[in-house]
Design an enzyme around this catalytic site. Structure first.
Site, PDB file in Angstrom:
ATOM      1  N   GLY A  21      -5.744 -20.049 -34.413  1.00  0.00           N
ATOM      2  CA  GLY A  21      -6.946 -20.932 -34.965  1.00  0.00           C
ATOM      3  C   GLY A  21      -7.432 -20.539 -36.194  1.00  0.00           C
ATOM      4  N   GLU A  22      -8.198 -21.217 -36.936  1.00  0.00           N
ATOM      5  CA  GLU A  22      -8.601 -20.960 -38.144  1.00  0.00           C
ATOM      6  C   GLU A  22     -10.076 -21.602 -38.130  1.00  0.00           C
ATOM      7  OE1 GLU A  22      -7.968 -21.762 -42.803  1.00  0.00           O
ATOM      8  OE2 GLU A  22      -6.420 -22.088 -41.281  1.00  0.00           O
ATOM      9  N   GLY A  23     -11.061 -20.938 -38.581  1.00  0.00           N
ATOM     10  CA  GLY A  23     -12.506 -21.233 -38.920  1.00  0.00           C
ATOM     11  C   GLY A  23     -13.146 -20.926 -40.231  1.00  0.00           C
ATOM     12  N   GLY A  24     -14.256 -20.871 -40.210  1.00  0.00           N
ATOM     13  CA  GLY A  24     -14.936 -20.495 -41.537  1.00  0.00           C
ATOM     14  C   GLY A  24     -14.996 -19.244 -41.861  1.00  0.00           C
ATOM     15  N   MET A  25     -14.675 -18.325 -40.700  1.00  0.00           N
ATOM     16  CA  MET A  25     -14.619 -17.010 -41.056  1.00  0.00           C
ATOM     17  C   MET A  25     -13.217 -16.527 -41.299  1.00  0.00           C
ATOM     18  SD  MET A  25     -17.694 -15.532 -40.911  1.00  0.00           S
ATOM     19  CE  MET A  25     -17.539 -13.704 -40.378  1.00  0.00           C
ATOM     20  N   GLY A  26     -12.270 -17.016 -40.947  1.00  0.00           N
ATOM     21  CA  GLY A  26     -11.007 -16.513 -41.190  1.00  0.00           C
ATOM     22  C   GLY A  26      -9.801 -16.963 -40.383  1.00  0.00           C
ATOM     23  N   VAL A  28      -7.458 -16.543 -36.986  1.00  0.00           N
ATOM     24  CA  VAL A  28      -7.312 -15.606 -35.620  1.00  0.00           C
ATOM     25  C   VAL A  28      -5.945 -15.710 -35.153  1.00  0.00           C
ATOM     26  CG1 VAL A  28      -8.108 -15.490 -33.048  1.00  0.00           C
ATOM     27  CG2 VAL A  28      -9.902 -16.462 -34.810  1.00  0.00           C
ATOM     28  N   LYS A  43      -8.939 -11.158 -35.532  1.00  0.00           N
ATOM     29  CA  LYS A  43      -9.430 -12.141 -36.465  1.00  0.00           C
ATOM     30  C   LYS A  43      -9.652 -11.499 -37.779  1.00  0.00           C
ATOM     31  CE  LYS A  43     -13.223 -15.424 -36.681  1.00  0.00           C
ATOM     32  NZ  LYS A  43     -14.171 -16.139 -35.939  1.00  0.00           N
ATOM     33  N   ASP A 138     -24.066 -20.205 -34.735  1.00  0.00           N
ATOM     34  CA  ASP A 138     -23.126 -21.191 -34.622  1.00  0.00           C
ATOM     35  C   ASP A 138     -22.876 -21.502 -33.164  1.00  0.00           C
ATOM     36  OD1 ASP A 138     -21.349 -23.559 -35.547  1.00  0.00           O
ATOM     37  OD2 ASP A 138     -19.789 -22.044 -35.931  1.00  0.00           O
TER      38      ASP A 138
END
Length: 359
Positions: A21-26, A28, A43, A138
């Site tokens: 997956g991918e999010g605001g931090m980086g 995974v 991550k 969050d």
């Protein structure tokens, strides 16, 4: 766009297998630990974060704190990897649905026993994090995983993801740097679950922001939807800052009034008016223990099923117009009378035989 590591890439002793997956931090990744022989989650920070020395320093410090934190309801951090431009944490890989799927299953009818089984651990973990000065910022259903665990009553355990890491990206934004964006294209933090102080851009946010976010999640657990929803960012901001949430009682009439009152207090606009996470944990445990949270009807409330109605059969059945208790007494009297009659008849027969023999 963020850089992607192709499968087979070695990051220290970890071999990349796929993107999770991918999010605001980086980003995974699913990776294999070649030294321990285990599968882990890796991550990697986005380059704009990893290249900022202040964020890098804070990320390393927070990761070390999380690595030293051991709690059964927080996803474990195994390792920290620093290599040239790359900065990553190695975490426990968890399998199971997120709280999002669990809420969809119950559709606002989650029974108290289920709430206690899931949120008891979440609250305990959040309270422990706050005691160590770690804030989530969050907290939302996407960041809570539900794992099967047969060692626990109910057979499931909640695990919190990204504990303490979202704060770093938020501080990065507050210093006027490039805005970190989530997969939905909005500023870090999920709008429906953000506290009023986060919406207001407060310079300092403490654990009470997490209390508000968890209050939104609990509201959704009972009502089937968050208290505020809008496709317009400004409208949603205004609702969180100024509007009271729609009354929860009418949306969930079966919920204990004390539970409804607790959630409403968690959703107070001013942080000072909200309880601490430790207080929420204590109060929720007390009010759920005071009730029968092992209700056998719990298992049929999912998927919109209707619990069986209590029997309307009278406790004392009536036969021939007499209640059961009176019937029992009547039967006993008949039995005694019959036994007495038999005894008298036997005695008379014995006397007759004696008289007949003597004559």
């Amino acid at each position: 766009p963020p850089m992607r590591l192709p499968p087979g890439t070695m990051v220290s002793v970890y071999r990349i297998e796929s993107v999770l997956g991918e999010g605001g931090m980086g980003v995974v990744y699913r990776a294999h630990d070649e030294t321990q022989g285990r599968t882990v989650a890796l991550k990697c920070l986005h380059s704009n974060l990893a290249g900022d020395m202040e964020i890098r320093r804070r990320f390393i410090r927070e990761s070390r704190v999380l690595r030293a934190t051991s709690h059964p309801n927080i996803v474990s951090v195994h390792d920290l990897v620093e290599h040239d431009y790359l900065l990553a944490i190695v975490m426990e890989l968890v399998h199971g649905p997120s709280l999002v799927q669990h809420l969809q299953k119950w559709r606002g009818r989650m029974p108290l026993g289920e709430i206690r089984a899931i949120f008891g651990g979440v609250l305990d973990a959040m309270a422990e994090g706050h005691r160590q000065g770690i804030i989530h910022r969050d907290l939302k259903p996407d960041n809570v995983m539900i794992l099967r665990d047969d060692s626990l009553p109910g057979g499931q355990r909640a695990k919190i993801l990204d504990f303490g890491l979202a704060k770093l990206a938020s501080e990065y934004q507050s210093r006027g740097a490039e805005i970190v964006r989530t997969r939905d294209g909005v500023a870090l933090g999920t709008p429906e679950y953000m506290s009023p102080e986060q919406w207001a851009g407060a310079a300092r946010v403490d654990g009470k922001a997490d209390v508000y976010s968890l209050g939104v999640v609990l509201y959704e657990t009972l009502a089937g939807a968050p208290p505020f929803s809008s496709t317009e960012g400004d409208r949603l901001r205004s609702l969180h800052l100024y509007s009271p949430p729609p009354p929860l009682g009418p949306k969930s009439p079966e919920a204990p009034p004390e539970f409804v009152a607790l959630i409403e207090q968690m959703l107070a606009k001013t942080a000072a008016e909200r309880p601490t996470m430790a207080e929420v944990s204590r109060r929720l445990e007390v009010l759920l223990l005071a009730r029968d949270v092992s209700d056998p009807e719990d298992s049929v409330r999912a998927e919109g099923q209707t619990p069986p109605r209590p029997s309307t059969e009278p406790a004392e059945r009536k036969v021939s117009g007499l209640p059961a208790a009176l019937q029992s007494a009547a039967v006993q009297r008949v039995a005694v009378t019959a036994a007495a009659g038999f005894f008298i008849a036997s005695a008379l027969l014995l006397v007759w035989l004696l008289v007949f023999r003597n004559s």
